[in-house]
Design a protein around this motif. Structure first.
Motif, PDB file in Angstrom:
ATOM      1  N   ALA A 179       0.831  -1.206   0.000  1.00  0.00           N
ATOM      2  CA  ALA A 179       0.000   0.000   0.000  1.00  0.00           C
ATOM      3  C   ALA A 179       0.863   1.252   0.000  1.00  0.00           C
ATOM      4  N   SER A 180       1.940   1.226   0.795  1.00  0.00           N
ATOM      5  CA  SER A 180       2.836   2.381   0.862  1.00  0.00           C
ATOM      6  C   SER A 180       3.534   2.616  -0.471  1.00  0.00           C
ATOM      7  N   GLU A 181       3.971   1.538  -1.121  1.00  0.00           N
ATOM      8  CA  GLU A 181       4.619   1.672  -2.433  1.00  0.00           C
ATOM      9  C   GLU A 181       3.663   2.294  -3.454  1.00  0.00           C
ATOM     10  N   LEU A 182       2.433   1.841  -3.437  1.00  0.00           N
ATOM     11  CA  LEU A 182       1.449   2.360  -4.387  1.00  0.00           C
ATOM     12  C   LEU A 182       1.098   3.815  -4.099  1.00  0.00           C
ATOM     13  N   THR A 183       1.038   4.173  -2.815  1.00  0.00           N
ATOM     14  CA  THR A 183       0.767   5.558  -2.449  1.00  0.00           C
ATOM     15  C   THR A 183       1.897   6.466  -2.919  1.00  0.00           C
ATOM     16  N   SER A 184       3.137   5.999  -2.737  1.00  0.00           N
ATOM     17  CA  SER A 184       4.287   6.783  -3.207  1.00  0.00           C
ATOM     18  C   SER A 184       4.255   6.936  -4.717  1.00  0.00           C
ATOM     19  N   ARG A 185       3.893   5.870  -5.390  1.00  0.00           N
ATOM     20  CA  ARG A 185       3.788   5.934  -6.853  1.00  0.00           C
ATOM     21  C   ARG A 185       2.719   6.937  -7.273  1.00  0.00           C
ATOM     22  N   ALA A 186       1.596   6.917  -6.584  1.00  0.00           N
ATOM     23  CA  ALA A 186       0.521   7.857  -6.898  1.00  0.00           C
ATOM     24  C   ALA A 186       0.974   9.298  -6.713  1.00  0.00           C
ATOM     25  N   LEU A 187       1.722   9.565  -5.664  1.00  0.00           N
ATOM     26  CA  LEU A 187       2.210  10.920  -5.413  1.00  0.00           C
ATOM     27  C   LEU A 187       3.173  11.367  -6.510  1.00  0.00           C
ATOM     28  N   ARG A 188       4.071  10.480  -6.936  1.00  0.00           N
ATOM     29  CA  ARG A 188       5.008  10.833  -8.005  1.00  0.00           C
ATOM     30  C   ARG A 188       4.268  11.087  -9.308  1.00  0.00           C
ATOM     31  N   LEU A 189       3.308  10.249  -9.612  1.00  0.00           N
ATOM     32  CA  LEU A 189       2.526  10.428 -10.830  1.00  0.00           C
ATOM     33  C   LEU A 189       1.730  11.726 -10.797  1.00  0.00           C
ATOM     34  N   SER A 190       1.180  12.052  -9.648  1.00  0.00           N
ATOM     35  CA  SER A 190       0.432  13.307  -9.514  1.00  0.00           C
ATOM     36  C   SER A 190       1.346  14.508  -9.723  1.00  0.00           C
ATOM     37  N   ALA A 191       2.563  14.428  -9.190  1.00  0.00           N
ATOM     38  CA  ALA A 191       3.524  15.511  -9.379  1.00  0.00           C
ATOM     39  C   ALA A 191       3.901  15.643 -10.851  1.00  0.00           C
ATOM     40  N   TYR A 192       4.106  14.520 -11.528  1.00  0.00           N
ATOM     41  CA  TYR A 192       4.393  14.548 -12.958  1.00  0.00           C
ATOM     42  C   TYR A 192       3.236  15.182 -13.720  1.00  0.00           C
ATOM     43  N   ALA A 193       2.019  14.814 -13.361  1.00  0.00           N
ATOM     44  CA  ALA A 193       0.852  15.368 -14.048  1.00  0.00           C
ATOM     45  C   ALA A 193       0.814  16.891 -13.916  1.00  0.00           C
ATOM     46  N   GLN A 194       1.081  17.399 -12.732  1.00  0.00           N
ATOM     47  CA  GLN A 194       1.076  18.844 -12.519  1.00  0.00           C
ATOM     48  C   GLN A 194       2.158  19.520 -13.350  1.00  0.00           C
ATOM     49  N   ASP A 195       3.357  18.931 -13.350  1.00  0.00           N
ATOM     50  CA  ASP A 195       4.464  19.529 -14.095  1.00  0.00           C
ATOM     51  C   ASP A 195       4.209  19.499 -15.594  1.00  0.00           C
ATOM     52  N   LEU A 196       3.704  18.385 -16.102  1.00  0.00           N
ATOM     53  CA  LEU A 196       3.459  18.269 -17.541  1.00  0.00           C
ATOM     54  C   LEU A 196       2.345  19.204 -18.000  1.00  0.00           C
ATOM     55  N   SER A 197       1.295  19.339 -17.177  1.00  0.00           N
ATOM     56  CA  SER A 197       0.232  20.287 -17.512  1.00  0.00           C
ATOM     57  C   SER A 197       0.756  21.716 -17.536  1.00  0.00           C
ATOM     58  N   ALA A 198       1.569  22.054 -16.551  1.00  0.00           N
ATOM     59  CA  ALA A 198       2.155  23.395 -16.503  1.00  0.00           C
ATOM     60  C   ALA A 198       3.074  23.626 -17.702  1.00  0.00           C
ATOM     61  N   ALA A 199       3.848  22.597 -18.073  1.00  0.00           N
ATOM     62  CA  ALA A 199       4.741  22.724 -19.227  1.00  0.00           C
ATOM     63  C   ALA A 199       3.943  22.934 -20.509  1.00  0.00           C
ATOM     64  N   ALA A 200       2.782  22.287 -20.625  1.00  0.00           N
ATOM     65  CA  ALA A 200       1.938  22.477 -21.808  1.00  0.00           C
ATOM     66  C   ALA A 200       1.469  23.929 -21.911  1.00  0.00           C
ATOM     67  N   VAL A 201       1.067  24.496 -20.791  1.00  0.00           N
ATOM     68  CA  VAL A 201       0.630  25.897 -20.785  1.00  0.00           C
ATOM     69  C   VAL A 201       1.786  26.802 -21.196  1.00  0.00           C
ATOM     70  N   LEU A 202       2.973  26.535 -20.663  1.00  0.00           N
ATOM     71  CA  LEU A 202       4.139  27.352 -20.982  1.00  0.00           C
ATOM     72  C   LEU A 202       4.512  27.228 -22.456  1.00  0.00           C
ATOM     73  N   TRP A 203       4.409  26.016 -22.999  1.00  0.00           N
ATOM     74  CA  TRP A 203       4.742  25.826 -24.412  1.00  0.00           C
ATOM     75  C   TRP A 203       3.807  26.667 -25.290  1.00  0.00           C
ATOM     76  N   ARG A 204       2.519  26.635 -24.972  1.00  0.00           N
ATOM     77  CA  ARG A 204       1.552  27.377 -25.782  1.00  0.00           C
ATOM     78  C   ARG A 204       1.785  28.888 -25.723  1.00  0.00           C
ATOM     79  N   SER A 205       2.315  29.350 -24.604  1.00  0.00           N
ATOM     80  CA  SER A 205       2.566  30.787 -24.449  1.00  0.00           C
ATOM     81  C   SER A 205       3.977  31.183 -24.895  1.00  0.00           C
ATOM     82  N   GLY A 206       4.757  30.205 -25.337  1.00  0.00           N
ATOM     83  CA  GLY A 206       6.134  30.494 -25.745  1.00  0.00           C
ATOM     84  C   GLY A 206       7.101  30.625 -24.608  1.00  0.00           C
ATOM     85  N   GLY A 207       6.720  30.154 -23.411  1.00  0.00           N
ATOM     86  CA  GLY A 207       7.564  30.345 -22.242  1.00  0.00           C
ATOM     87  C   GLY A 207       8.245  29.111 -21.732  1.00  0.00           C
TER      88      GLY A 207
END
Length: 209
Positions: A179-207
């Motif tokens: 359970a702990s391993e899966l929770t850690s995996r979920a947290l890492r994936l959530s962090a990746y999702a936030q970063d990738l979404s933010a990067a998409a916004v920055l790409w569209r704005s040229g930043g």
């Protein structure tokens, strides 16, 4: 499969752990940004698609070290950082497609958002189809709309994170370590999702530097 003469492929023992990088922060930053920008421009200029296919297959043939040396220490919300995250996702899915497919399906069932549609996997998705999906997303980063590829990768991460979270709950009473391993995996994936979404916004704005 790699040919016998290739050196062994380095794969992290867990999906997002034990990844290596270089040691000179200033030089690392300069090289990361220069190589990411030059590589993306060169591959996009190759209308045949051969260069993109080589990059999609790169980690299977060469491992993760060369990419890590270039991009692993770059800030997440930069071009090299986003490319690095895409490669880590690809390597993780290729390394354990069965678990990835199970978590994706669980997440798809649990989520009420449009993320499964955005990610674009079949319903239900087999391990091979999950592998094909992450390769398609990476291919899209090199040949299609880069922001769309990042959005699809972010959605993929959110579906997987949901699946990991709910599966962790299932194991909580009987296998707390799992359970702990899966929770850690979920947290890492959530962090990746936030970063990738933010990067998409920055790409569209040229930043997205």
């Amino acid at each position: 499969m790699p040919a016998p003469h290739h050196r062994p492929v380095r794969r992290p023992s867990h999906a997002f752990d034990n990844l290596v990088g270089s040691h000179d922060p200033a030089e690392e930053t300069r090289v990361a940004h220069a190589t990411a920008s030059a590589l993306l421009a060169r591959v996009r200029a190759d209308e045949s698609g051969v260069s993109a296919e080589r990059l999609v297959a790169f980690t299977s043939e060469n491992g993760i070290d060369e990419i890590a040396e270039l991009w692993s220490k770059a800030p997440s919300r930069t071009l090299p950082g986003a490319l690095w995250q895409l490669y880590v996702l690809q390597l993780a899915i290729h390394g354990d497609p069965q678990t990835a497919a199970l978590l994706y399906e669980r997440g798809r069932i649990e989520l009420s958002s449009a993320d499964p549609v955005i990610a674009g996997a079949p319903v239900p998705a087999s391990p091979d189809e999950i592998v094909a999906l992450i390769d398609t997303i990476l291919r899209g980063a090199f040949r299609g709309d880069f922001a769309v590829a990042l959005d699809r990768a972010a959605a993929f991460c959110r579906v997987q994170a949901s699946g990991a979270t709910h599966t962790a709950d299932d194991y909580e009473g009987t296998e707390p370590e799992r359970a702990s391993e899966l929770t850690s995996r979920a947290l890492r994936l959530s962090a990746y999702a936030q970063d990738l979404s933010a990067a998409a916004v920055l790409w569209r704005s040229g930043g997205l530097g």
